[in-house]
Design a protein around this motif. Sequence first.
Motif, mmCIF file in Angstrom:
data_model
loop_
_atom_site.group_PDB
_atom_site.id
_atom_site.type_symbol
_atom_site.label_atom_id
_atom_site.label_comp_id
_atom_site.label_asym_id
_atom_site.label_seq_id
_atom_site.Cartn_x
_atom_site.Cartn_y
_atom_site.Cartn_z
ATOM 1 N N ALA B 95 -6.759 30.148 -29.978
ATOM 2 C CA ALA B 95 -6.043 31.002 -29.031
ATOM 3 C C ALA B 95 -4.834 31.676 -29.678
ATOM 4 O O ALA B 95 -4.516 32.819 -29.365
ATOM 5 C CB ALA B 95 -5.598 30.182 -27.816
ATOM 6 N N SER B 99 -3.765 35.759 -29.862
ATOM 7 C CA SER B 99 -2.683 36.251 -29.006
ATOM 8 C C SER B 99 -1.690 37.093 -29.805
ATOM 9 O O SER B 99 -0.742 37.616 -29.245
ATOM 10 C CB SER B 99 -1.949 35.067 -28.368
ATOM 11 N N ARG B 100 -1.904 37.200 -31.137
ATOM 12 C CA ARG B 100 -0.929 37.888 -31.988
ATOM 13 C C ARG B 100 -1.286 39.360 -32.163
ATOM 14 O O ARG B 100 -2.404 39.691 -32.533
ATOM 15 C CB ARG B 100 -0.856 37.236 -33.377
ATOM 16 N N LYS B 106 -8.105 40.527 -34.018
ATOM 17 C CA LYS B 106 -7.946 40.035 -32.654
ATOM 18 C C LYS B 106 -8.997 40.613 -31.701
ATOM 19 O O LYS B 106 -9.703 39.883 -31.018
ATOM 20 C CB LYS B 106 -6.543 40.402 -32.193
ATOM 21 N N ARG B 157 -4.535 31.547 -24.312
ATOM 22 C CA ARG B 157 -4.199 32.793 -24.969
ATOM 23 C C ARG B 157 -3.337 33.664 -24.053
ATOM 24 O O ARG B 157 -2.324 34.236 -24.475
ATOM 25 C CB ARG B 157 -5.491 33.530 -25.336
ATOM 26 N N THR B 158 -3.742 33.746 -22.774
ATOM 27 C CA THR B 158 -2.956 34.532 -21.822
ATOM 28 C C THR B 158 -1.533 33.998 -21.756
ATOM 29 O O THR B 158 -0.568 34.766 -21.714
ATOM 30 C CB THR B 158 -3.601 34.453 -20.420
ATOM 31 N N PHE B 160 0.128 32.278 -24.137
ATOM 32 C CA PHE B 160 0.801 32.616 -25.403
ATOM 33 C C PHE B 160 1.294 34.061 -25.382
ATOM 34 O O PHE B 160 2.393 34.369 -25.832
ATOM 35 C CB PHE B 160 -0.157 32.440 -26.588
ATOM 36 N N MET B 161 0.460 34.955 -24.866
ATOM 37 C CA MET B 161 0.829 36.370 -24.888
ATOM 38 C C MET B 161 2.014 36.652 -23.974
ATOM 39 O O MET B 161 2.722 37.640 -24.161
ATOM 40 C CB MET B 161 -0.363 37.240 -24.499
ATOM 41 N N GLU B 289 -7.450 41.493 -17.976
ATOM 42 C CA GLU B 289 -6.633 42.228 -18.948
ATOM 43 C C GLU B 289 -6.838 43.717 -18.809
ATOM 44 O O GLU B 289 -7.942 44.172 -18.696
ATOM 45 C CB GLU B 289 -7.023 41.807 -20.353
#
Lengths: 326, 289
Positions: B95, B99-100, B106, B157-158, B160-161, B289
């Motif tokens: 994840a 997220s980067r 990505k 991931r969501t 982290f973002m 998203e």
Amino acid sequence: MDHSSIKLQNKSELQMNADVIIKKKSLLSIYLENIRKYWMLYIMILPGVAFYIIFKYIPLFGSVIAFQDYQIFKGILNSPWVWFENFKFIFSYQDFYHVLRNTAMIAFYQLIFGFPAPIILALLFNEIRLMFFKRTVQTLFYLPHFLSWVVVGGIVFELLATGGIVNSIRGIFGAEPILFIQEENYFRTIVVISGIWKGVGWGTIIYLAAITAINPSLYEAAVIDGANRWKQIRYITLPLLFPTILVLFLLNIGNFLELGFDQIFNLLTPMTYSVGDIIETYVYRAGVLQGQFSVTTAIGLFQSIVGFILLYIFNRLARKSEQGLW
Amino acid sequence: MKKSWGEKCFQIFNYTFLTVVAATMILPLLQLLAVSFSSPIPAESKKVFLFPVEFTLGTWKHLLQNEVLWRSFGVTIFITVVGTLLSMLFTVLTAFPLSRKEFLLKKPIMIAIVVTMIFNAPMIPYFLTVRELGLMDSIWALIIPGLISTFNMIILRTFFMGIPSDIDDAARIDGCNDFRLLFQIYLPLSKPVLATIGLFYAVGYWNSFQAAVLFLRDQTLWPLQMRLRGFFESPEALADVNLVMGDYDFNTITLKAATIIFATVPIVLVYPFLQKYFVKGAVLGSLKE
């Protein structure tokens, strides 16, 4: 004067240089530079990429055995290709239609009764004003989600046994006990109800979040205009909930024929095969247990393709209201 | 504000309806609990409702001496603990790069992963792949093929973002590399969401059933849920003694009830503690998203 002309010259030279640099920087070098700079991210993602390749993509491409007469000792590379023979076989095979019919019927009932259930429940929850009551009830409603289908199956068998609670209640009214779980007429109803029982509370979570996100001033304005609770639900909550409902509906429709192996497997008895044997349980018996790998893969592939087509069609319809998944 | 007659009626109906349905969510388990502490005769004649009749510990004493059951319990504990830890590690490591912004792969990797959600591989090629890997009749067959749940990965991931990027600018100035950034800054900030997906994984492993059906022929490796089903199919194996011959303070009905409770209680006990987290987590996963 002089100065400005030199400036111009410099500028155009700079631009030319920049063009050359951009041309030199091919896609590959951009990636190489990115790897050099952020190599740790590339190392991190390796296990995940390996996982998805091995357990998702290899089996996906392994579906080509649906077009082969796959023999376990020859493997994919050496098994003879028969192209559409397996599909011709399944479409001329009585059992296939049987299993497909069962799958489609149960899927349809689950969509009609199971899909709206959490929406209705979320609306009911939302009308509760006593916070303590709300929290307690919600905790209880989430509970069955944490039970395995083996446990739920055990409970269902127990409740519906000839001496179980349901038959005891019927007995009070003088009805003869029925062994529901082995009756063809009741099997699909049992599947739908047990599915709702297990999943309805969990299903409300997303809808409740969407309801909480609705701006309260909308309700205040509606109250001033004289709207009662029902009208507020009808004209504010439901329309604003619609996008969420649509997205979940689309996700649901993509897995239309995938009913979940665990549930059916744990409720099915040989007595109810005629109404309850679905693609997944059939593929398990004929494929895993009896080794008819190619034919059952063809059935599985058919299932995936139907799911995708349904998703595509409904997404097209949804896009007309600009709310599709893609 | 005055409530209309109709609204009052609805409120009464709503509270009653929700109470009744909520009761059906817990009553079957409470009844099984009561049966497991009751004597065989009242259990047989279905006299037990919510309280044990002719209380006895006989069923539990007998059940807890069952070595086969403990063996399965051990398998389930192993796959739940080891599986959850490994799953968390794999999920976090996948994840984070996804997220980067600066990670060029990505988007393509994300698309490739979402595709697997839409096109699920059919059961047989999946079965054959796991078999080719030599995982048949191995305890790892219950862990490795399910290491990453895409749903959980997307939740993380969501999250982290959503962590503000000034944090990692500051960290970079201090010479923090990506691994340290992840483990020393991102993970401590993500505790609630980690608790959520940890719970999701743990529940999944605890209840894991299909993997055992597909990959385990060897009964000594059966996890608890599989064993439970085995006991349902042949209750004699559970009783382990000839019930007709002697006078026992248990029978297959009380034993079955106790086994269900035994296989359920540990996971049900954890969940109220984590409830405040998982509601948030489940919502994060649904974000478009």
